[in-house]
Design a protein around this motif. Structure first.
Motif, PDB file in Angstrom:
ATOM      1  N   GLY A 178       4.666  -3.978  -9.738  1.00 41.27           N
ATOM      2  CA  GLY A 178       4.806  -4.839  -8.528  1.00 41.27           C
ATOM      3  C   GLY A 178       6.106  -5.842  -9.193  1.00 41.27           C
ATOM      4  O   GLY A 178       6.476  -5.699 -10.227  1.00 41.27           O
ATOM      5  N   SER A 198       9.481  -7.873   3.592  1.00 41.54           N
ATOM      6  CA  SER A 198      10.705  -6.978   3.866  1.00 41.54           C
ATOM      7  C   SER A 198      10.232  -6.607   5.665  1.00 41.54           C
ATOM      8  O   SER A 198       9.167  -6.420   5.883  1.00 41.54           O
ATOM      9  CB  SER A 198      10.451  -5.740   3.183  1.00 41.54           C
ATOM     10  N   THR A 247       6.175  -5.699   5.552  1.00 42.36           N
ATOM     11  CA  THR A 247       5.503  -5.117   4.443  1.00 42.36           C
ATOM     12  C   THR A 247       6.039  -5.662   3.099  1.00 42.36           C
ATOM     13  O   THR A 247       7.365  -6.541   3.077  1.00 42.36           O
ATOM     14  CB  THR A 247       5.992  -3.530   3.947  1.00 42.36           C
ATOM     15  N   PHE A 248       5.489  -5.744   2.087  1.00 40.31           N
ATOM     16  CA  PHE A 248       6.090  -6.359   0.636  1.00 40.31           C
ATOM     17  C   PHE A 248       4.967  -5.686  -0.396  1.00 40.31           C
ATOM     18  O   PHE A 248       4.059  -5.177  -0.253  1.00 40.31           O
ATOM     19  CB  PHE A 248       5.825  -7.674   0.795  1.00 40.31           C
ATOM     20  N   ARG A 249       5.569  -5.849  -1.367  1.00 42.34           N
ATOM     21  CA  ARG A 249       5.083  -5.253  -2.843  1.00 42.34           C
ATOM     22  C   ARG A 249       4.330  -6.571  -3.178  1.00 42.34           C
ATOM     23  O   ARG A 249       4.870  -7.787  -4.021  1.00 42.34           O
ATOM     24  CB  ARG A 249       6.290  -4.961  -3.921  1.00 42.34           C
ATOM     25  N   GLU A 250       3.005  -6.788  -2.993  1.00 42.75           N
ATOM     26  CA  GLU A 250       2.349  -7.793  -3.353  1.00 42.75           C
ATOM     27  C   GLU A 250       2.241  -8.075  -4.809  1.00 42.75           C
ATOM     28  O   GLU A 250       1.950  -7.351  -5.561  1.00 42.75           O
ATOM     29  CB  GLU A 250       0.872  -7.432  -2.675  1.00 42.75           C
ATOM     30  N   ARG A 296       0.427  -3.943  -5.605  1.00 40.49           N
ATOM     31  CA  ARG A 296       0.351  -2.708  -4.624  1.00 40.49           C
ATOM     32  C   ARG A 296       1.405  -3.118  -3.294  1.00 40.49           C
ATOM     33  O   ARG A 296       1.596  -4.209  -3.089  1.00 40.49           O
ATOM     34  CB  ARG A 296      -0.925  -2.749  -3.887  1.00 40.49           C
ATOM     35  N   GLN A 297       1.876  -2.062  -2.628  1.00 50.80           N
ATOM     36  CA  GLN A 297       2.702  -2.140  -1.283  1.00 50.80           C
ATOM     37  C   GLN A 297       1.486  -2.474  -0.332  1.00 50.80           C
ATOM     38  O   GLN A 297       0.590  -1.812   0.023  1.00 50.80           O
ATOM     39  CB  GLN A 297       3.458  -0.848  -0.820  1.00 50.80           C
ATOM     40  N   THR A 356       1.240  -4.157   3.853  1.00 53.83           N
ATOM     41  CA  THR A 356       1.389  -4.405   5.097  1.00 53.83           C
ATOM     42  C   THR A 356       0.807  -5.438   5.886  1.00 53.83           C
ATOM     43  O   THR A 356      -0.505  -5.517   5.995  1.00 53.83           O
ATOM     44  CB  THR A 356       1.174  -3.088   6.142  1.00 53.83           C
ATOM     45  N   ASP A 377      -2.050 -10.755  -1.699  1.00 52.75           N
ATOM     46  CA  ASP A 377      -3.552 -10.085  -1.027  1.00 52.75           C
ATOM     47  C   ASP A 377      -4.572 -10.815  -0.975  1.00 52.75           C
ATOM     48  O   ASP A 377      -4.918 -11.865  -1.600  1.00 52.75           O
ATOM     49  CB  ASP A 377      -3.615  -8.965  -2.111  1.00 52.75           C
TER      50      ASP A 377
END
Length: 267
Positions: A51, A124, A140-143, A148-149, A151, A200
């Protein structure tokens, strides 16, 4: 059928080879099981660490800096850590979230509340409900905490899956100097983009009001930035660290001696 002596020797050699292969296979299985039930199961369960290694503070054009108690100096995070006071925790019995003002105020006066500002900054392909573009409906984003990806979808049952975390938890801040801040300064601390990241939901609940001595992001790639950001927030609002907290921060920064402080520069 009677085997000749050469045939008998050949068959015996093949039998030995078969037993050797079976024994090697059995040893491999045993070794694999031993690895799994010691370290392997934890390696398999460990979340990915690909990430983001850092997170933005301001987004250019529509986010404004929040006035802190003092500006964060640029330079090595480890050097700034050494300037923070080291003390024990103050009592938490009188802690009240309302001491930090109403949740998600528009402290930077850009027309949108803080929660939606951070969602818009961190997601994003952010989607919006209504006009102006304030209420974020999805993205969405890379947490950063898990790597993790994820939504985000606004809804009664789904909004909690992505939460806005105070990098320095307000309960922790209360015990380490925030009681001495003015009401306006505490509002700034609770709504300062420097101190806020979309994360998250379960990871945020697991962190709760922990400091670096008791909780760090599972995503190891993000830990240097996370600790540097906590140090920067504590410097900006004149908060202190406990001895155990400082030790934990120093251990993390030892792995990334070039880690810089985090400042509210637009990105």
């Amino acid at each position: 059928m009677t085997l000749t002596w050469p045939e008998f020797r050949r068959e015996r050699r093949r039998s030995r080879q078969a037993w050797v292969l079976l024994a090697a296979a059995a040893l491999a299985v045993v070794a694999g099981l031993g690895w799994f039930f010691t370290a392997g199961q934890f390696a398999v369960a460990e979340p990915p660490t690909d990430g983001p290694r850092e997170a933005p503070v301001l987004a250019a054009g529509w986010m404004n800096p929040v006035p802190a108690v003092r500006p964060v100096p640029r330079g090595p995070a480890a050097a700034l850590l050494d300037t923070l006071p080291v003390k024990g925790r103050a009592g938490r019995e009188d802690y009240d979230r309302r001491a930090f003002g109403q949740a998600w105020l528009d402290v930077d006066r850009n027309g949108c509340d803080t929660r939606n500002d951070i969602l818009r900054r961190d997601l994003s392909g952010a989607e919006f409900t209504g006009d102006p573009r304030c209420q974020v409906a999805g993205g969405t984003f890379r947490e950063p905490y898990t790597g993790r990806q994820l939504t985000f979808r606004r809804g009664a049952g789904s909004s909690v899956d992505v939460q806005i975390d105070h990098v320095v938890a307000l309960g922790d801040a209360w015990q380490k100097g925030a009681q001495q801040l003015t009401a306006e300064q505490r509002e700034s601390l609770a709504n300062d983009p420097l101190n806020l990241i979309a994360v998250d939901g379960p990871a945020n609940q697991d962190k709760s009001a922990s400091d670096a001595a008791t909780w760090l992001p599972p995503n190891k790639a993000f830990r240097c930035h996370y600790v540097a950001r906590q140090i920067s927030v504590k410097a900006a609002y004149r908060l202190w660290v406990t001895p155990a907290e400082k030790d934990a921060m120093q251990r993390i920064l030892a792995s990334c001696p070039g880690q810089q402080t985090v400042v509210a520069a637009a990105r």
